[in-house]
Design an enzyme around this catalytic site. Structure first.
Site, short mmCIF file in Angstrom:
data_model
loop_
_atom_site.label_atom_id
_atom_site.label_comp_id
_atom_site.label_asym_id
_atom_site.label_seq_id
_atom_site.Cartn_x
_atom_site.Cartn_y
_atom_site.Cartn_z
N HIS A 276 0.84 -1.20 0.00
CA HIS A 276 0.00 0.00 0.00
C HIS A 276 0.88 1.25 0.00
O HIS A 276 2.09 1.17 0.19
CB HIS A 276 -0.98 0.02 1.20
CG HIS A 276 -0.41 0.52 2.48
ND1 HIS A 276 -1.16 1.11 3.46
CD2 HIS A 276 0.85 0.52 2.96
CE1 HIS A 276 -0.40 1.46 4.47
NE2 HIS A 276 0.83 1.10 4.21
N CYS B 172 4.72 7.55 4.27
CA CYS B 172 4.03 6.36 3.76
C CYS B 172 3.51 6.56 2.33
O CYS B 172 2.72 5.75 1.84
CB CYS B 172 2.90 5.97 4.69
SG CYS B 172 3.46 5.69 6.38
N HIS C 180 5.01 0.38 -0.39
CA HIS C 180 5.75 -0.52 0.49
C HIS C 180 4.78 -1.60 0.97
O HIS C 180 3.60 -1.54 0.66
CB HIS C 180 6.36 0.25 1.67
CG HIS C 180 5.35 0.95 2.52
ND1 HIS C 180 4.78 2.15 2.16
CD2 HIS C 180 4.76 0.60 3.68
CE1 HIS C 180 3.90 2.52 3.09
NE2 HIS C 180 3.87 1.59 4.01
N HIS D 273 3.42 -4.58 4.11
CA HIS D 273 3.32 -4.97 5.51
C HIS D 273 2.77 -6.39 5.58
O HIS D 273 2.03 -6.82 4.71
CB HIS D 273 2.30 -4.11 6.27
CG HIS D 273 2.66 -2.67 6.38
ND1 HIS D 273 3.60 -2.19 7.26
CD2 HIS D 273 2.19 -1.59 5.70
CE1 HIS D 273 3.68 -0.88 7.13
NE2 HIS D 273 2.84 -0.48 6.19
N HIS E 285 -1.43 -10.56 -0.89
CA HIS E 285 -0.46 -10.31 -1.97
C HIS E 285 -0.99 -9.38 -3.05
O HIS E 285 -0.65 -9.49 -4.22
CB HIS E 285 0.05 -11.64 -2.57
CG HIS E 285 1.04 -12.31 -1.68
ND1 HIS E 285 0.66 -12.99 -0.54
CD2 HIS E 285 2.39 -12.40 -1.73
CE1 HIS E 285 1.74 -13.46 0.06
NE2 HIS E 285 2.80 -13.12 -0.63
N GLU F 144 -0.82 -3.50 11.66
CA GLU F 144 0.02 -3.15 10.52
C GLU F 144 1.46 -3.19 11.02
O GLU F 144 1.94 -2.24 11.64
CB GLU F 144 -0.35 -1.76 10.02
CG GLU F 144 0.29 -1.41 8.69
CD GLU F 144 -0.15 -0.04 8.22
OE1 GLU F 144 -1.05 0.04 7.38
OE2 GLU F 144 0.39 0.97 8.71
#
Ligand code: ZN
Length: 104
Positions: A9, A17, A21, A23, A59, A96
């Protein structure tokens, strides 16, 4: 019940952010209801329902589903889908990474 998914996201316009990237999201799920024959719901059915909802997003990028995929908005989306799938009151906590979570 706990399950995990790995997703990408980015938060549009966010100073840190805003770059894509990923998580590992830990999803904790608690249901409330009336006991019937000693159970609210069979763990196997619960596990399957949670897995089915999460499989849609595993994914993948949350940005394909949400305009601003903060953990709060992700939690809201998953909570609505699980409530619809199970017709039970539930509490959902989405982690997260380590130490950061939202709950609904
Ligand atoms: Zn992030």
């Amino acid at each position: 019940m706990v399950d995990h998914i790995d997703c990408a996201h980015f938060l549009p316009g966010h100073p840190k952010c805003g770059t894509p990237h990923g998580h590992t999201y830990k999803v904790e799920f608690v249901v409330e209801g009336t006991l019937r024959s000693g159970m609210i719901m069979d763990f196997a059915d619960l596990k399957q329902a949670l897995h089915q909802v999460l499989a849609r997003y595993d994914h993948k990028s949350w940005n394909d589903f949400l305009e601003y995929p903060s953990v709060e908005n992700i939690c809201e989306l998953l909570h609505a889908e699980l409530r619809a799938a199970l017709s039970l009151s539930c509490t959902l906590r989405v982690w997260e990474g380590d130490g950061k979570w939202a709950e609904l």
